[in-house]
Motif scaffolding. Structure first.
Motif, PDB file in Angstrom:
ATOM      1  N   GLU A 126       0.822  -1.206   0.000  1.00 30.50           N
ATOM      2  CA  GLU A 126       0.000   0.000   0.000  1.00 30.50           C
ATOM      3  C   GLU A 126       0.859   1.260   0.000  1.00 30.50           C
ATOM      4  O   GLU A 126       0.472   2.269  -0.578  1.00 30.50           O
ATOM      5  CB  GLU A 126      -0.909  -0.020   1.237  1.00 30.50           C
ATOM      6  N   ILE A 129       1.399   3.070  -3.275  1.00 32.14           N
ATOM      7  CA  ILE A 129       0.263   3.576  -4.055  1.00 32.14           C
ATOM      8  C   ILE A 129       0.228   5.106  -4.196  1.00 32.14           C
ATOM      9  O   ILE A 129       0.041   5.602  -5.301  1.00 32.14           O
ATOM     10  CB  ILE A 129      -1.069   3.008  -3.496  1.00 32.14           C
ATOM     11  N   PRO A 130       0.439   5.879  -3.099  1.00 31.60           N
ATOM     12  CA  PRO A 130       0.374   7.338  -3.287  1.00 31.60           C
ATOM     13  C   PRO A 130       1.315   7.831  -4.376  1.00 31.60           C
ATOM     14  O   PRO A 130       0.948   8.705  -5.173  1.00 31.60           O
ATOM     15  CB  PRO A 130       0.763   7.882  -1.903  1.00 31.60           C
ATOM     16  N   ILE A 133      -0.162   7.093  -7.760  1.00 37.19           N
ATOM     17  CA  ILE A 133      -1.281   8.004  -8.035  1.00 37.19           C
ATOM     18  C   ILE A 133      -0.770   9.401  -8.388  1.00 37.19           C
ATOM     19  O   ILE A 133      -1.269  10.046  -9.312  1.00 37.19           O
ATOM     20  CB  ILE A 133      -2.235   8.066  -6.806  1.00 37.19           C
ATOM     21  N   ASN A 134       0.251   9.841  -7.670  1.00 33.34           N
ATOM     22  CA  ASN A 134       0.868  11.132  -7.981  1.00 33.34           C
ATOM     23  C   ASN A 134       1.328  11.196  -9.427  1.00 33.34           C
ATOM     24  O   ASN A 134       1.102  12.182 -10.124  1.00 33.34           O
ATOM     25  CB  ASN A 134       2.102  11.335  -7.084  1.00 33.34           C
ATOM     26  N   SER A 137      -1.592  11.182 -11.882  1.00 33.03           N
ATOM     27  CA  SER A 137      -2.289  12.470 -11.835  1.00 33.03           C
ATOM     28  C   SER A 137      -1.516  13.520 -12.630  1.00 33.03           C
ATOM     29  O   SER A 137      -2.094  14.323 -13.356  1.00 33.03           O
ATOM     30  CB  SER A 137      -2.460  12.907 -10.376  1.00 33.03           C
ATOM     31  N   ALA A 151      -9.714  13.213 -10.632  1.00 35.37           N
ATOM     32  CA  ALA A 151     -10.129  12.690  -9.331  1.00 35.37           C
ATOM     33  C   ALA A 151     -10.822  11.335  -9.513  1.00 35.37           C
ATOM     34  O   ALA A 151     -10.559  10.396  -8.771  1.00 35.37           O
ATOM     35  CB  ALA A 151     -11.052  13.689  -8.635  1.00 35.37           C
ATOM     36  N   CYS A 154      -8.085   8.686 -10.639  1.00 32.05           N
ATOM     37  CA  CYS A 154      -7.090   8.382  -9.607  1.00 32.05           C
ATOM     38  C   CYS A 154      -7.709   7.714  -8.375  1.00 32.05           C
ATOM     39  O   CYS A 154      -7.122   6.792  -7.807  1.00 32.05           O
ATOM     40  CB  CYS A 154      -6.341   9.653  -9.198  1.00 32.05           C
ATOM     41  N   ALA A 155      -8.898   8.173  -7.977  1.00 39.10           N
ATOM     42  CA  ALA A 155      -9.537   7.566  -6.804  1.00 39.10           C
ATOM     43  C   ALA A 155      -9.906   6.115  -7.102  1.00 39.10           C
ATOM     44  O   ALA A 155      -9.811   5.238  -6.242  1.00 39.10           O
ATOM     45  CB  ALA A 155     -10.772   8.366  -6.388  1.00 39.10           C
ATOM     46  N   SER A 158      -6.514   4.074  -7.111  1.00 34.83           N
ATOM     47  CA  SER A 158      -5.914   3.867  -5.790  1.00 34.83           C
ATOM     48  C   SER A 158      -6.719   2.851  -4.978  1.00 34.83           C
ATOM     49  O   SER A 158      -6.169   2.004  -4.285  1.00 34.83           O
ATOM     50  CB  SER A 158      -5.817   5.185  -5.031  1.00 34.83           C
ATOM     51  N   GLU A 159      -8.039   2.942  -5.108  1.00 33.90           N
ATOM     52  CA  GLU A 159      -8.905   2.053  -4.338  1.00 33.90           C
ATOM     53  C   GLU A 159      -8.687   0.589  -4.749  1.00 33.90           C
ATOM     54  O   GLU A 159      -8.560  -0.298  -3.905  1.00 33.90           O
ATOM     55  CB  GLU A 159     -10.353   2.461  -4.626  1.00 33.90           C
ATOM     56  N   ALA A 162      -5.249  -0.689  -3.757  1.00 35.66           N
ATOM     57  CA  ALA A 162      -5.198  -1.019  -2.329  1.00 35.66           C
ATOM     58  C   ALA A 162      -5.838  -2.378  -2.071  1.00 35.66           C
ATOM     59  O   ALA A 162      -5.313  -3.193  -1.310  1.00 35.66           O
ATOM     60  CB  ALA A 162      -5.895   0.068  -1.515  1.00 35.66           C
TER      61      ALA A 162
ATOM     62  N   LEU B  26      -3.084  14.823  -2.952  1.00 36.74           N
ATOM     63  CA  LEU B  26      -3.755  13.596  -3.364  1.00 36.74           C
ATOM     64  C   LEU B  26      -3.848  12.683  -2.153  1.00 36.74           C
ATOM     65  O   LEU B  26      -2.844  12.124  -1.722  1.00 36.74           O
ATOM     66  CB  LEU B  26      -2.984  12.908  -4.498  1.00 36.74           C
ATOM     67  N   VAL B  28      -4.878   9.458  -0.730  1.00 35.77           N
ATOM     68  CA  VAL B  28      -5.316   8.096  -1.033  1.00 35.77           C
ATOM     69  C   VAL B  28      -4.702   7.097  -0.051  1.00 35.77           C
ATOM     70  O   VAL B  28      -3.661   7.368   0.535  1.00 35.77           O
ATOM     71  CB  VAL B  28      -4.945   7.692  -2.491  1.00 35.77           C
ATOM     72  N   THR B  29      -5.349   6.011   0.109  1.00 38.07           N
ATOM     73  CA  THR B  29      -4.995   4.843   0.927  1.00 38.07           C
ATOM     74  C   THR B  29      -5.293   5.022   2.426  1.00 38.07           C
ATOM     75  O   THR B  29      -5.281   6.122   2.958  1.00 38.07           O
ATOM     76  CB  THR B  29      -3.522   4.364   0.811  1.00 38.07           C
ATOM     77  N   GLU B  61      -6.981  17.743  -3.693  1.00 33.04           N
ATOM     78  CA  GLU B  61      -7.482  17.587  -5.062  1.00 33.04           C
ATOM     79  C   GLU B  61      -8.328  16.343  -5.198  1.00 33.04           C
ATOM     80  O   GLU B  61      -9.329  16.333  -5.897  1.00 33.04           O
ATOM     81  CB  GLU B  61      -6.319  17.524  -6.050  1.00 33.04           C
ATOM     82  N   LEU B  62      -7.882  15.280  -4.611  1.00 33.07           N
ATOM     83  CA  LEU B  62      -8.679  14.064  -4.691  1.00 33.07           C
ATOM     84  C   LEU B  62      -8.470  13.209  -3.458  1.00 33.07           C
ATOM     85  O   LEU B  62      -7.439  13.251  -2.799  1.00 33.07           O
ATOM     86  CB  LEU B  62      -8.379  13.267  -5.966  1.00 33.07           C
ATOM     87  N   MET B  63      -9.505  12.431  -3.182  1.00 37.90           N
ATOM     88  CA  MET B  63      -9.545  11.618  -1.979  1.00 37.90           C
ATOM     89  C   MET B  63     -10.231  10.314  -2.377  1.00 37.90           C
ATOM     90  O   MET B  63     -11.203  10.343  -3.119  1.00 37.90           O
ATOM     91  CB  MET B  63     -10.406  12.388  -0.978  1.00 37.90           C
ATOM     92  N   ASP B  64      -9.710   9.204  -1.931  1.00 34.12           N
ATOM     93  CA  ASP B  64     -10.444   7.968  -2.221  1.00 34.12           C
ATOM     94  C   ASP B  64     -11.248   7.541  -0.979  1.00 34.12           C
ATOM     95  O   ASP B  64     -11.121   8.134   0.091  1.00 34.12           O
ATOM     96  CB  ASP B  64      -9.532   6.849  -2.759  1.00 34.12           C
ATOM     97  N   SER B  66     -11.045   4.904   0.872  1.00 30.02           N
ATOM     98  CA  SER B  66     -10.226   4.359   1.952  1.00 30.02           C
ATOM     99  C   SER B  66      -9.664   5.464   2.830  1.00 30.02           C
ATOM    100  O   SER B  66      -9.686   5.379   4.056  1.00 30.02           O
ATOM    101  CB  SER B  66      -9.076   3.520   1.399  1.00 30.02           C
TER     102      SER B  66
END
Lengths: 311, 195
Positions: A126, A129-130, A133-134, A137, A151, A154-155, A158-159, A162, B26, B28-29, B61-64, B66
């Protein structure tokens, strides 16, 4: 002695020459029977590789390599091999397989070749992952994607990434591929018009049915692989049953459906595709792990207003 | 000076440091969410009793899902469980798609948070609150501070029903509650908004 693995790549029609996950089905079926001999994968009918085909191919090779003395890939011409090289495929697999193309020459040609969104990503935890995603993006920003689209993409990515590294040990971690196309790659009425972003992720873990079976509450929803996949799409369904868990996939499904796309899950012998208003299921040859594909069609700028939002 | 004015407030910008360098804009996770939640928890614990922490996600900017569940869903559940005593959290965020993940997490948990477009802005709700609790919440926020008797009258319900509703809102961490010992006719609660 050697086993020849055939593909089911369409020879005509809209999907002609495209390496999809489905086109790898006969090879996955045949791979189950490989016991130490050489395995030869025939990619000569392939003209175009979509992310699901790329991730599927990676997962197939991870399954085959430990089971065979040598794995060979056969290409016709250089185009597909050159694309795979740009996708970093040979960096990951070059030393583990044998091919009929000169990979070193492909590397030489590759320099300065743009035009791809993202190479094949191999990851194991995990924490990675950021950064992934970076990077995606940033690429999407450079390609002119607006915040809302970025968004969503990328969301989603990432989901699912994970999920791939969370549920059970996968000997090779997970592979992810993302591409943006100037046309619609997925089948259906809209084919050919508009643009599409495809996201695919494959892991070699225990699979969705096994993961959900750990939660005895779901006994009646895990009778078959397809039952388990359909259940996994619901809000709040997770292996641990902890409150707050199991929301990611449901949200990803909503994002894909809102964009007019789809979310496909494949695990073991099940395959379920969610379109928002309907869910299709069918039985398929065993996939050794879990596979997720998300299609996010890109609408014209006018359609990107909040009118498309929830409620 | 009213009691509300004396309450300590802190604003925490989620995009600023304190999250272990991960994510930036960003988010995430679950791992990133956990680090942000720990940072928020520290700030919250450092506030005086009655204090309010404004969690500003406007720069994200973005959020998942999790991240949203780990950072905000779990934080809201701990606030509601009373782990931070009489200290509260307000989400600072505009009405945009990013809220969908926070909304989904809070609904999963049967929780809600007060949201404002900016610190001190008009309070709104994100998450799950039943219709009559929402009505009660609005009445409390419109009044600024209100006793149980006045609130019951305003809503046209009896004191016990009113007390039950307000207790639920208090336990969700959406309002302040105070016991007025000097009130005429004996003890009663009074309520006020947290934002």
């Amino acid at each position: 002695m050697r086993t020849q693995l055939e593909l089911n790549v369409r020879r005509k029609g809209a999907m002609r020459g495209i390496l999809t996950l489905g086109s790898l089905d006969p090879a996955f079926a045949a791979a189950q029977g490989v016991e130490g001999e050489m395995a030869l994968l025939d990619l000569r009918g392939v003209e175009f590789v979509e992310p699901a085909g790329l991730c599927g191919l990676a997962a197939l090779l991870e399954f085959l390599i430990p089971r065979s003395r040598l794995v060979g890939l056969r290409f016709s011409g250089h185009d597909v091999a050159a694309y795979l090289e740009r996708m970093d495929f040979f960096r990951i697999f070059g030393h583990r397989i044998e091919t009929n193309v000169d990979v070193a020459a492909l590397e030489e040609r590759r320099r300065g070749n743009p035009g791809t969104l993202q190479e094949l990503i191999s990851f194991h935890s995990e924490e990675e992952i950021p950064e992934i995603i970076n990077r995606i993006s940033e690429i999407l920003t450079n390609k002119g994607y607006g915040l809302r689209e970025r968004a969503a993409i990328c969301a989603t990515l990432s989901e699912i990434c994970a999920n791939a590294v969370e549920h059970g040990h996968s000997p090779f971690g997970a592979y992810a591929a993302v591409q943006a196309y100037q046309h619609i790659v997925s089948g259906g009425r809209e084919r050919g018009r508009g643009e599409e972003v495809l996201v695919a992720i494959a892991d070699g873990g225990v699979g969705i049915r096994e993961t959900l079976s750990r939660n005895s509450e779901y006994a009646e929803h895990t009778a078959s692989d397809n039952d388990a996949l359909r259940h996994a799409l619901k809000m709040g369904v997770s292996g641990t049953g902890e409150i707050g868990r199991g929301g990611g996939l449901a949200v990803v499904g909503q994002i894909a459906a809102r964009a007019g796309g789809s979310l496909s899950l494949r695990s073991s012998s099940g395959r379920v595709t969610f379109y928002g208003d309907r869910t299709n299921s069918r039985n398929v040859p065993t996939f050794p792990g879990t596979f997720v594909r998300v299609s996010l069609p890109r609408k014209a700028a006018d359609d990107q207003l909040p009118s498309a939002s929830k409620n | 000076m009213t009691e509300e004015d004396s309450r300590a407030r802190a604003v925490y910008d989620v995009t600023s440091g304190g999250n272990g360098g991960a994510g930036g804009k960003l988010m995430v996770t679950r791992g990133t969410g956990r680090r942000v939640r720990e940072a928020l928890g520290e700030v919250l614990e450092g506030l005086p009793v009655g204090g309010v922490l404004y969690v500003d996600t406007r720069g994200v900017e973005l959020m998942d899902y999790s991240f949203a569940d780990e950072a905000l869903g779990i934080l809201a559940s701990r606030v509601a469980a009373g782990e931070y005593g009489d200290r509260h959290v307000v989400l600072v965020e505009e009405d945009r798609e990013l809220l969908e993940n926070i909304e989904a997490s809070l609904r999963q948990r049967g929780l809600a948070m007060i949201r404002a477009d900016e610190p001190g802005g008009a309070p709104k709700i994100v998450g799950e609150v039943s219709e009559h609790l929402l009505e009660t919440l609005r009445a409390i926020y419109e009044a600024g501070a209100i006793t149980n008797a006045d609130l019951a009258e305003r809503l046209g319900i009896n004191h016990t029903a009113c007390n039950n509703r307000a207790t639920k809102l208090f336990k969700l961490g959406l309002i302040h509650r105070r016991k007025n010992t000097a009130a005429p006719g004996g003890r009663q609660y009074s309520y006020e908004g947290i934002a």
